[in-house]
Write a protein that holds these residues in place. Structure first.
Motif, PDB file in Angstrom:
ATOM      1  N   THR A   1       0.900  -0.719   0.317  1.00  0.00           N
ATOM      2  CA  THR A   1      -0.114   0.195  -0.219  1.00  0.00           C
ATOM      3  C   THR A   1       0.660   1.511   0.327  1.00  0.00           C
ATOM      4  O   THR A   1       0.306   2.217   0.101  1.00  0.00           O
TER       5      THR A   1
ATOM      6  N   TYR B   1      -3.888  -6.679   8.920  1.00  0.00           N
ATOM      7  CA  TYR B   1      -3.169  -6.923   7.535  1.00  0.00           C
ATOM      8  C   TYR B   1      -4.254  -8.273   7.654  1.00  0.00           C
ATOM      9  O   TYR B   1      -4.253  -8.787   8.624  1.00  0.00           O
TER      10      TYR B   1
ATOM     11  N   LEU C   1      -3.933  -2.871   6.406  1.00  0.00           N
ATOM     12  CA  LEU C   1      -4.960  -1.992   6.175  1.00  0.00           C
ATOM     13  C   LEU C   1      -5.196  -0.887   7.051  1.00  0.00           C
ATOM     14  O   LEU C   1      -6.041  -0.832   7.994  1.00  0.00           O
TER      15      LEU C   1
ATOM     16  N   ILE D   1      -8.297   0.370   8.775  1.00  0.00           N
ATOM     17  CA  ILE D   1      -9.081  -1.418   9.318  1.00  0.00           C
ATOM     18  C   ILE D   1      -9.785  -0.627  11.157  1.00  0.00           C
ATOM     19  O   ILE D   1     -10.840  -1.395  11.812  1.00  0.00           O
TER      20      ILE D   1
ATOM     21  N   ALA E   1     -12.323  -0.308   5.054  1.00  0.00           N
ATOM     22  CA  ALA E   1     -11.312  -1.333   4.865  1.00  0.00           C
ATOM     23  C   ALA E   1     -11.411  -2.703   5.173  1.00  0.00           C
ATOM     24  O   ALA E   1     -10.990  -3.684   4.866  1.00  0.00           O
TER      25      ALA E   1
ATOM     26  N   ALA F   1     -10.644  -6.245   3.731  1.00  0.00           N
ATOM     27  CA  ALA F   1     -10.442  -7.237   4.312  1.00  0.00           C
ATOM     28  C   ALA F   1     -10.506  -8.129   3.707  1.00  0.00           C
ATOM     29  O   ALA F   1      -9.737  -9.384   3.673  1.00  0.00           O
TER      30      ALA F   1
END
Length: 906
Positions: free
Chosen positions: A431, A792, A803, A806, A817, A821
């Motif tokens: 990312t 993650y 993420l 999240i 997020a 996922a």
């Protein structure tokens, strides 16, 4: 930049919150959160290295209310409580800062900004330059000729002119500006309806808030009414925005000098929080400072020797470097070229590095007037050829596929690609940004020499052969040096993660030569067919425009959002939907799609947009992208763009050509093999649903795939409670939408909109689906929980997707997020599988003389050119290799198609 006799005032609270929200959920093996702790320390250590201040303070907000709460009870009332994971990192951060020997201030009853303001006044009274390290707009009121602000997240230093440019007013008017616009985060009221532009315009015209208030009666229109309605609260807003610069401090100014670090305390803290490289530095009782400000930073940086760069202009110097390269265990290599186009680029010079801080640039084709004599390019490349083509000599680079292309243009086949920092960074965190400049800043704390620094910008930008060697040499040598230093920073982290290391060494690095071959082969395109289609599209677009004009009652620009707003919502009075970020009524595609269900004009506009994009992107452009020497179109495949691990394609993008529309299929029909050959397309069948069955272990899904039935029909039978053979086409369509929609995290609302049914009916479909496939529901719930816990998710093969949103409080960001996922393990696993298939097929093709070429990769599909008499055998071999690329709980299936063009083959 180093400021003599300077002071750094660091807004620690701002840093802490920004690091917590920006970084992934890092933690120790015992589960203690460390992401924000590591991020703040990273930025702090970098600042110490860059500025080496005489005085310094790290200032934090104290818990509890401040004097502003007494002035305004609702001050900061909208702020939610601190996240427990953030709270857990505050005291460890304080301990680390104190162990580093840095003054830390936290004063009850006032805010960190007030303490910063007080210290700023004390410093300027002593004649000291001040650098305030914060992105908080409230602190802009302190900026003057001696005071500047540094936003480390954006690497921007703001002076008086910068404040004026950013806010439209000078620092002296910032308090007045804030009083007018208010502050939603602090709950400062401001004047309703007055934004930054209006506030700046008024203050520039009248000179102050007091003068504006005195002339409030002269402000016309609705905005004037709003100003007059808000006059009573303006004094309070101004009072809340004004910093208290006379805070009683618990220490004298002279005590703000950094003290020697407490090595023993730091060692214990770094050991507890698993900051291993920092802990290793302390083995020599040295605290290194050259570390980066993080951007989802996963790697602890290391120190590097001062730069020693050499410009190689004679044979003796080149021979010395060649000898060093021949004996090096690993060396960094980079090319400077005439073009970014990999097929057209020619080498201008080459650079190397074998040890951090030491690098050389060998200019070979700088031809500007007055350029010094340089070594002969062909001679140098011939001297390098044995080394570059030796597969046993490990090479390192940043995006080495491009350098391999350029060397191939000169007849050299680069072998021995052992490491690529672009891919090291990508595998560690897909990312993040992976360009060299961003990596250097994030991991090494370096602001590298950018291309624009030496070549200029815009229309006057020079090609590299025109750049003077005085500038070209340091720039090119730095690229090699920084690449080597980045590798020494990134590789140890990969070594600590066996799954990621295997992904990097067994998948991403071996894929480089495969993609290079595909790019150089290219694909044949029938330019005449595309030009004919382009002409037909132009006629259809014209006809659509005439129909649109007739429906609207006037002519207008169908591509102008502003004119569309006027026609659709003002003139025709169609119902408005969502708004843009600037408050305008949106004419985005999803808005028009909803309107198109009931109104003909939005339907025409959508069709016009689709055809216009196809024309401009493909039928107009593709003929011009045919290479004059190869007669083919050559795309670029990117390994380090899509966060899920998928390959992406550009110049041209071959992965976005529609397949479900007649126009898209006609474009695909223009992709043709060479005479006597055929196109062969091999496509994984429903691979993401199969991966869902594998990951969830749901017995119903596994049973459907094992039986070889149509999984959408099987889902329809389960959800609607009918026999398999009784499933209608509408029921299968709904089941397909459910199957794929849930993979992508679609809500019942989204499903209702897609199927054109009531939300309650869509929710009932979803409920029945999960009742029939409980394993899928359990997998989704477990994935959300696991992602929130560790920050993650992973694919079947261990690829990670971090993420950062999240656990944020914003529900829209958090839900997005959570959807990622659920989806990322499936998309990422599919990406890993097709990459494994590409490696297997390429290995077969390279080891044989079979008349076939792999020419395209599009999502779950591989496309080949195959000699006509060999297509049957090719299909069987390719199918077998693709099926063997992974062993899942449900077997993979591959559809093979053959035809005279891509459309026929798919």
């Amino acid at each position: 930049m180093t400021l003599p006799k300077s002071i750094l005032l660091i807004d620690g609270s701002s840093w802490l919150h920004r690091a917590f929200n920006a970084l992934p959920a890092l933690s120790t093996k015992s589960g203690e959160p460390t992401g924000a702790l590591y991020g703040v320390l990273n930025m702090l250590r970098r600042l110490l290295a860059d500025y080496q201040p005489n005085y310094l303070a790290v200032i934090f907000d104290a818990p509890g209310k401040t004097f502003r709460h007494e002035q305004f009870a609702d001050y900061k009332a909208h702020r939610p409580p601190l996240d427990p994971l953030l709270i857990a990192q505050i005291e460890p951060l304080y301990a680390c800062i104190r162990a580093l020997g840095l003054p830390l201030l936290q004063i009850s009853g006032v805010e960190a900004d007030d303490v910063i303001g007080t210290l700023t006044h004390q410093a300027t009274a002593r004649g000291l330059p001040v650098l305030i390290v914060s992105g908080d707009k409230d602190l802009a009121q302190l900026v003057d000729e001696q005071v500047r602000m540094l936003d480390t997240m954006k690497n921007v230093v703001t002076d008086v002119a910068g404040v004026k440019q950013k806010f439209g007013v000078p620092p002296a008017l910032i308090v007045d500006y804030l009083a007018l616009v208010g502050d939603s985060s602090d709950n400062i009221p401001g004047v309703n309806g007055v934004g930054p532009v209006t506030a700046a315009k008024w203050l520039c015209k009248y000179g102050s808030l007091d003068a504006l208030i005195a002339n409030a009666a002269a402000i016309s229109g609705k905005i004037g009414d709003k100003l007059r309605a808000g006059l009573e609260q303006l004094p309070l807003s101004r009072q809340l925005a004004t910093l208290d610069c006379n805070v009683a401090l618990p220490l004298a100014f002279e005590e703000l000098q950094p003290a020697p670090p407490d090595v023993a305390a730091l060692r214990a803290l770094y050991e507890r929080y698993e900051f291993r490289s920092w802990r290793r530095e302390l083995a020599t009782e040295t605290v290194a400072n050259t570390v980066p400000a993080p951007h989802v930073d996963l790697v602890e940086p290391e120190t590097a020797d001062p730069a020693n760069y050499q410009l190689v202009l004679d044979q003796a110097a080149f021979d010395a470097w060649l000898e060093r390269l021949q004996t090096a265990e690993l060396f960094a290599f980079d090319t400077e070229t005439t073009s970014l186009s990999y097929l057209n680029a020619r080498i201008v010079g080459v650079s190397f590095a074998v040890h951090p801080g030491e690098a050389a640039y060998v200019p070979l084709a700088h031809d500007y007037p007055g350029a010094p004599d340089q070594l002969n390019r062909e001679w140098v490349l011939e001297q390098l050829r044995p080394l570059l083509e030796d597969a046993e000599r490990p090479k390192l680079g940043q995006h080495l596929k491009y350098d391999a292309h350029v060397l191939a243009n000169h007849g050299i086949a680069l072998r021995g690609i052992r490491h690529d920092t672009l891919l090291e960074s990508y595998v560690l965190d897909s990312t993040a940004w992976h360009d060299l400049d961003s990596l250097a800043e994030r991991h090494l704390g370096l602001r590298t020499i950018h291309f624009e620094d030496v070549a200029g910008k815009g229309a006057k930008q020079l090609s590299f052969n025109q750049v003077a060697l005085e500038q070209a040499g340091p720039y090119a040598a730095e690229d090699a040096d920084v690449t080597l230093r980045l590798h020494r920073c990134l590789w140890p982290r990969l070594e600590q993660e066996p799954g990621l290391r295997h992904l990097y060494e067994a998948l991403e690095i071996p894929l480089i030569p495969v993609l290079l071959r595909m790019e150089r082969i290219g694909v044949r395109v029938n330019a005449a067919a595309l030009r004919q289609q382009s002409g037909e599209l132009a006629q259809r677009l014209w006809a659509l425009e005439q129909q649109a004009y007739a429906l609207a009652g006037e002519s207008f620009n169908l591509g102008s959002p502003k004119q569309l707003q006027m026609i659709l919502f003002e003139r025709m009075g169609l119902p408005t939907g969502k708004k843009t970020a600037t408050g305008q009524i949106s004419t985005a595609e999803e808005v028009l799609q909803e309107l198109a269900l009931d109104y003909p004009l939005p339907r025409l506009i959508l069709e016009h947009r689709t055809l216009s994009k196809l024309k401009s992107t493909y039928t107009d452009r593709l003929p011009g992208q045919i290479h004059p020497h190869t007669g083919r179109v050559h795309t670029s495949y990117h390994q380090a763009v899509a966060s899920t691990g998928r390959l992406s394609s550009s110049d041209p993008n071959l992965q976005n050509i529609p397949i479900r529309t007649l126009e898209g299929r006609r474009i695909r029909q223009a992709f043709v093999p060479e005479p006597g050959w055929m196109m062969l397309a091999a496509d994984y069948s429903q691979i993401e649903l199969r991966i869902m069955a594998h990951l969830s272990g749901d017995e119903g899904l596994l049973r459907a795939f094992a039986a070889g039935v149509d999984v959408h029909r099987a889902t329809a039978a389960e959800v609607f409670g009918v026999a398999l053979e009784a499933v209608s086409s509408d029921q299968r369509r709904s089941a397909k939408a459910i199957n794929f929609g849930l993979i992508y995290g679609m809500s019942a609302f989204g499903l209702a909109r897609q199927l054109g049914i009531e939300r309650g009916a869509a929710q009932d479909y979803v409920n029945r689906y999960f009742a029939r496939y409980p394993g899928v529901k359990a997998y989704m719930d477990d994935t959300r929980r696991q992602a929130a816990a560790v920050g993650y998710v992973e694919t079947v093969f261990g690829r990670r997707l971090y993420l950062p949103d999240i656990r944020v409080r914003n529900p829209q960001l958090r839900q997005a997020a959570e959807r990622a996922a659920i989806n990322a393990p499936m998309q990422g696993t599919a990406a890993d599988i097709i990459k494994r298939a590409m490696l297997a097929v390429d290995r077969w093709l390279q080891q044989s003389t079979f008349p076939a070429r792999m020419i395209m990769q599009v999502h779950d599909e591989l496309v080949f050119e195959v000699a006509g008499e060999s297509v049957a055998e090719a299909g069987e071999r390719i199918r077998a290799a693709m099926i063997a690329a992974a062993e899942l709980r449900t077997p993979l299936e591959v559809d093979i198609g053959v035809g005279a063009n891509w459309d026929e083959a798919h």
